[in-house]
Scaffold this motif. Structure first.
Motif, PDB file in Angstrom:
ATOM      1  N   SER A  55       0.852  -1.185   0.000  1.00  0.00           N
ATOM      2  CA  SER A  55       0.000   0.000   0.000  1.00  0.00           C
ATOM      3  C   SER A  55       0.889   1.237   0.000  1.00  0.00           C
ATOM      4  N   GLU A  56       0.696   2.082  -0.978  1.00  0.00           N
ATOM      5  CA  GLU A  56       1.476   3.327  -1.041  1.00  0.00           C
ATOM      6  C   GLU A  56       0.628   4.529  -0.662  1.00  0.00           C
ATOM      7  N   ALA A  57      -0.544   4.272  -0.112  1.00  0.00           N
ATOM      8  CA  ALA A  57      -1.413   5.347   0.357  1.00  0.00           C
ATOM      9  C   ALA A  57      -0.770   5.984   1.582  1.00  0.00           C
ATOM     10  N   MET A  58      -0.791   7.324   1.617  1.00  0.00           N
ATOM     11  CA  MET A  58      -0.128   8.053   2.695  1.00  0.00           C
ATOM     12  C   MET A  58      -1.091   9.067   3.308  1.00  0.00           C
ATOM     13  N   LEU A  59      -1.420   8.858   4.581  1.00  0.00           N
ATOM     14  CA  LEU A  59      -2.273   9.796   5.298  1.00  0.00           C
ATOM     15  C   LEU A  59      -1.504  11.101   5.470  1.00  0.00           C
ATOM     16  N   PHE A  60      -2.121  12.202   5.037  1.00  0.00           N
ATOM     17  CA  PHE A  60      -1.503  13.534   5.049  1.00  0.00           C
ATOM     18  C   PHE A  60      -0.202  13.564   4.247  1.00  0.00           C
ATOM     19  N   GLY A  61      -0.010  12.573   3.379  1.00  0.00           N
ATOM     20  CA  GLY A  61       1.207  12.498   2.579  1.00  0.00           C
ATOM     21  C   GLY A  61       2.428  12.061   3.373  1.00  0.00           C
TER      22      GLY A  61
END
Length: 154
Positions: A55-61
């Motif tokens: 997963s490359e999803a990033m909370l607040f980047g």
């Protein structure tokens, strides 16, 4: 003698400092868990996996997240709200929640972030956040059991 009208009045709810802190942490966990499912707040949302380091999803980047990661935050928040009902259980939430976060911090330091062991997923920013959460939650678990107001109205 208590009159029926007086006994029907609601008692003022007085929360301990630990209960207020637990409610605050719980609210943040709920918000962060929900935010992890919102595109824009979570960058790379199209790469969000259920679990694992892919997963490359990033909370607040900044913080690497997965659907499992977000669900755990929501559940942690719900548990915090439930345990904030009493001063003792609020303190236990802070203490044992802090221990769990220190464990996650150590886990993040030990595992290879590209291995299947990184099922949460964790990155360096997560590790530092987990250290901060663990230390502050444990420290705050030692707050007074009662509020000053509760002691003064006795």
């Amino acid at each position: 003698m208590t009159t029926p009208i007086a006994s029907a009045e609601k008692k003022e709810t007085v929360r301990s400092p630990a209960q207020w802190v637990t409610l605050s942490y719980a609210a943040v966990f709920l918000l962060v868990g929900a935010a992890g499912f919102i595109p824009g707040i979570t960058t790379g949302y199209d790469t969000l996996q259920f679990a694992g380091h892919h997963s490359e999803a990033m909370l607040f980047g900044i913080f690497q997240v997965s659907a499992l990661h977000n669900i755990v935050h929501v559940l942690y928040g719900l548990v915090g709200v439930a345990l904030a009902r009493s001063a003792t259980s609020a303190r236990h939430f802070l203490l044992w929640g802090g221990v769990v976060y220190l464990g996650l911090w150590l886990y993040g330091l030990i595992i290879d972030t590209d291995s299947v062991a990184n099922f949460v997923p964790l990155n360096t920013a997560d590790d530092w956040l987990h250290l901060g959460l663990g230390v502050t939650m444990i420290a705050l678990s030692f707050l007074r059991r009662e509020s000053r107001h509760a002691r003064s109205i006795r």
